[in-house]
Structures are given as C-alpha cells and as structure tokens.
Design a protein around this motif. Structure first.
Motif, PDB file in Angstrom:
ATOM      1  N   GLU A  75       0.819  -1.218   0.000  1.00  0.00           N
ATOM      2  CA  GLU A  75       0.000   0.000   0.000  1.00  0.00           C
ATOM      3  C   GLU A  75       0.854   1.270   0.000  1.00  0.00           C
ATOM      4  N   GLY A  76       2.172   1.114   0.011  1.00  0.00           N
ATOM      5  CA  GLY A  76       3.066   2.268   0.023  1.00  0.00           C
ATOM      6  C   GLY A  76       3.389   2.785   1.416  1.00  0.00           C
ATOM      7  N   ASN A  77       2.940   2.068   2.450  1.00  0.00           N
ATOM      8  CA  ASN A  77       3.236   2.477   3.825  1.00  0.00           C
ATOM      9  C   ASN A  77       4.656   2.064   4.194  1.00  0.00           C
ATOM     10  N   PRO A  78       5.377   2.908   4.922  1.00  0.00           N
ATOM     11  CA  PRO A  78       6.750   2.553   5.322  1.00  0.00           C
ATOM     12  C   PRO A  78       6.770   1.309   6.207  1.00  0.00           C
ATOM     13  N   ILE A  79       7.766   0.454   5.980  1.00  0.00           N
ATOM     14  CA  ILE A  79       8.012  -0.709   6.832  1.00  0.00           C
ATOM     15  C   ILE A  79       9.215  -0.411   7.725  1.00  0.00           C
ATOM     16  N   TYR A  80      10.314  -0.002   7.081  1.00  0.00           N
ATOM     17  CA  TYR A  80      11.510   0.362   7.834  1.00  0.00           C
ATOM     18  C   TYR A  80      12.395   1.282   7.004  1.00  0.00           C
ATOM     19  N   ILE A  81      13.319   1.924   7.692  1.00  0.00           N
ATOM     20  CA  ILE A  81      14.344   2.764   7.071  1.00  0.00           C
ATOM     21  C   ILE A  81      15.686   2.297   7.608  1.00  0.00           C
TER      22      ILE A  81
END
Length: 133
Positions: free
Chosen positions: A68-74
C-alpha cells in the motif's frame, strides 16, 4: 531475538552494507537528488524500496514500503571510513518510530575466503539430510 518481525535475508543484506533485492519482476527509476542519486524500485507484488547513493557512490539510506506504500523500515548507513566499503554505523528503524537497532563496526576487516571447505559441515547425529534443488 529481536522485538519485531523482520526478514532475516533483509537484515543480512543491510548489515553487510547493501540493500535486499526485491523478488520477482522489478521496475527501476533513477533520479538525481541534492547531490545524491535516488533509485526507486518496485516489484510487481507492490512491495517497493528507495535507496539513496551519495556522490562517493556509497549507500546512504534505504526505505522499504509495503504493497500500500506504507513505510516498513528505514536503514541508514553512516560513518564510512575512507578505505572501507561498509558503513561504520548502520541503523534500522521500524515505521512505528520507536523500534530501532544500530550496529557499529570497529576495526572491520573483510577477509577473502581462501579455503571454502570451512563451509563443508557434517550433518549432526539424529538429523536427516534433505537435498533441495
């Protein structure tokens, strides 16, 4: 051993100084951005990631997003020494903003494998050998 679900293959790639590959068919877009190169990758599954490479050609940042384009990690790569190809400090921050792990390398040496027989391990007693192709 970590308080969150995290793909082990992703973690190994990141802590080895790289970024994890996306599975399947992947499209790539590349853009210059404030002296860096931004490379966006998107798998047909919808999973995507963006990496930022500095003017010195070293990986600075990785952002992984879900379908969905939501961040998981950086993941952030810092403290490069001049002669080293791996960042001296690598931090992975989960999207929740509260969970992170940082690894700092000191006196890092990457050995060239001369004798690969060290990886020829015998099967422990009581275990069955299964060959997977």
């Amino acid at each position: 051993f970590l308080p969150w679900q995290f793909d082990l293959e992703d973690m190994v790639a990141i802590f080895a100084g790289g970024y994890p590959p996306l599975n399947g068919e992947v499209s790539y877009l590349r853009f210059p951005e404030a002296g860096n190169m931004r490379i966006e990758m998107k798998a047909r599954s919808g999973i995507s990631q963006t990496i930022r490479i500095g003017p010195d050609g070293r990986l600075n940042k990785l952002e992984r997003r879900d379908k969905e384009g939501n961040p998981i990690y950086i993941a952030e790569f810092d403290d490069y020494e001049e002669s080293k190809s791996i960042a001296g400090k690598i931090t992975i921050s989960m999207a929740d903003g509260t969970t992170s792990i940082t690894v700092k390398y000191s006196d890092l040496k990457i050995e060239k494998a001369g004798d690969l027989s060290v990886f020829d391990l015998s099967i422990p007693a009581g275990f069955k050998k299964i060959i997977m192709d």
